[in-house]
Design an enzyme around this catalytic site. Structure first.
Site, PDB file in Angstrom:
ATOM      1  N   HIS A   1       0.844  -1.196   0.000  1.00  0.00           N
ATOM      2  CA  HIS A   1       0.000   0.000   0.000  1.00  0.00           C
ATOM      3  C   HIS A   1       0.888   1.259   0.000  1.00  0.00           C
ATOM      4  CE1 HIS A   1      -3.522   2.409   1.725  1.00  0.00           C
ATOM      5  NE2 HIS A   1      -2.490   3.213   1.908  1.00  0.00           N
ATOM      6  N   GLU A   2       1.873   1.289   0.907  1.00  0.00           N
ATOM      7  CA  GLU A   2       2.784   2.439   0.979  1.00  0.00           C
ATOM      8  C   GLU A   2       3.654   2.532  -0.267  1.00  0.00           C
ATOM      9  OE1 GLU A   2       2.564   4.828   3.121  1.00  0.00           O
ATOM     10  OE2 GLU A   2       1.008   3.726   4.191  1.00  0.00           O
TER      11      GLU A   2
ATOM     12  N   HIS B   1       1.823   4.336  -3.024  1.00  0.00           N
ATOM     13  CA  HIS B   1       1.924   5.794  -2.872  1.00  0.00           C
ATOM     14  C   HIS B   1       3.303   6.270  -3.359  1.00  0.00           C
ATOM     15  CE1 HIS B   1      -1.675   6.432  -0.573  1.00  0.00           C
ATOM     16  NE2 HIS B   1      -1.293   5.705   0.459  1.00  0.00           N
TER      17      HIS B   1
HETATM   18 ZN   LIG Z   1      -2.326   5.227   2.245  1.00  0.00          ZN
END
Ligand SMILES: [Zn+2]
Length: 372
Positions: free
Chosen positions: A67-68, A71
């Site tokens: 998830h990170e 980004h």
């Molecule tokens: Zn996030």
């Protein structure tokens, strides 16, 4: 100070694990192996609960990392600098050097996070469908990971800054109004309002007798509230500092001391008289280092007259320095990254002034009080 370990590099990004992560990893494993899996599947051997529990927990944190990473990859593609991703007790955090410069960039950067969690949930859902009649433990693992990633994706879409959903909301308001500060304000207030609702709902649940559920909801609400407040203050601060230079913040009227001075003399003739926390050490006009209150405190009072400044100072080669043209945000990040209180401001080898963290904070405080 926090301890964290580097576990490798991905796409040039340092992947780190904070010491607090060990606690949450152990907690999640214990919860899965001791409660969740036994309550769903009653007749596994103990080693299987432990193995599946630990594997599920590891894969859950790998999902958080992805998830990170999502980004970060969008940030990298947009030309931002991503220093590191750290897993810690509350999940993961990517250290991205700058705030996005355009609403559309912020939107994409925020949106890919929840999107990747939902995509991971779909992958585990498909795996569960495939494995459910082949292996019960593997099916259980996939089912749990599908569920938790789905929750993670939805939770992050809550429209309160600085969560991903709040960033999406901020990007939208920023796009419409063209005002980043106003957009951040609205998104933060929304975040705080949602947080309060969660806290009240949590307390109400506790009063109705659902103690653990209520506690969790209230705790998450409290976490969102503090993140929203902190996130807004950070944006305000960055906004105020971006037009300032080190030369505006430094103190040009500084005193230097000789490296041969005794600590006793330093305390009596300088620290107590001038009421400064730090002094530059220079011999014949040449900078040798810096000495501050923290260094003095390491010397026992009865040894102060026999100890010299050069024995306790931070020497020149270990000193973090800044140039007069560095902007306020670079200065503050230098101060906080190394957790130091002073920076000498140096131009072409000559000291122009000294910059203290307290001065930067005082300056910010004054500006916000006067509404400048
Ligand atoms: Zn996030």
């Amino acid at each position: 100070m926090r301890t964290s370990w580097s576990i490798g590099r991905l796409f040039g990004i340092d992947i780190r694990i904070d010491s607090s992560w060990i606690i949450i990893f152990a907690f999640v494993t214990w919860m899965l192996a001791g409660y969740y899996f036994p309550s769903q599947y009653a007749n596994w051997p103990l080693w299987q609960y432990l193995l599946i529990g630990a594997t599920t927990s590891l894969l859950f944190f790998a999902s958080v990392l992805l998830h990170e990473l999502a980004h970060s990859l969008v940030a990298l593609k947009q030309g931002e600098e991503v220093r590191s991703i750290t897993l810690f007790i509350l999940g993961g955090v990517a250290e991205i050097a700058d705030e996005p410069r355009k609403p559309s960039r912020e939107f994409y950067m925020a949106f890919v996070g929840p999107l990747s969690s939902l995509a991971i949930a779909l992958v585990f859902l498909a795996l569960w469908y495939w494995l459910r009649n082949i292996s019960q433990p593997l099916g259980a693992l996939c089912r749990y990971l599908a569920l938790i990633n789905f929750i993670l994706g939805i939770f992050n879409l809550i429209p309160g800054f600085p969560m991903d959903g709040g960033r999406i909301l901020r990007a939208a308001i920023w796009k419409i109004t063209g005002n980043l500060r106003k957009a951040t304000r609205v998104a933060s207030i929304t975040g705080q309002a949602i947080a309060f609702l969660m806290i009240f709902f949590g307390i109400w649940q506790i009063l109705r007798g659902f103690f653990f559920n209520g506690m969790w909801i209230a705790l998450i609400g409290w976490f969102i509230h503090s993140a929203a407040t902190r996130g807004y203050q950070q944006v305000l601060m960055k906004d105020m500092l971006k037009d300032l230079r080190a030369k505006d913040l430094m103190n040009p009227d500084f005193e230097t001391v000789s490296s041969d001075l005794s600590v006793q003399e330093l305390v009596e003739d300088y620290v107590l008289k001038r009421r400064e926390r730090a002094f530059l050490v220079s011999d014949a006009g040449e900078l040798r280092g810096i000495v501050c209150l923290e260094d003095i405190k390491t010397v026992a009072p009865d040894r102060r007259s026999s100890t010299k400044v050069k024995d306790i100072m931070t020497p020149r080669e270990k000193l973090e320095i800044t140039s007069p043209e560095d902007n306020g945000n670079e200065v503050l990040s230098k101060l906080s990254r190394r957790n130091i209180h002073q920076l000498p401001v140096i131009e072409e080898g000559k000291v122009q002034g000294i910059l203290c963290r307290a001065d930067v904070l005082r300056f910010l405080h004054l500006r916000s009080e006067l509404g400048v």
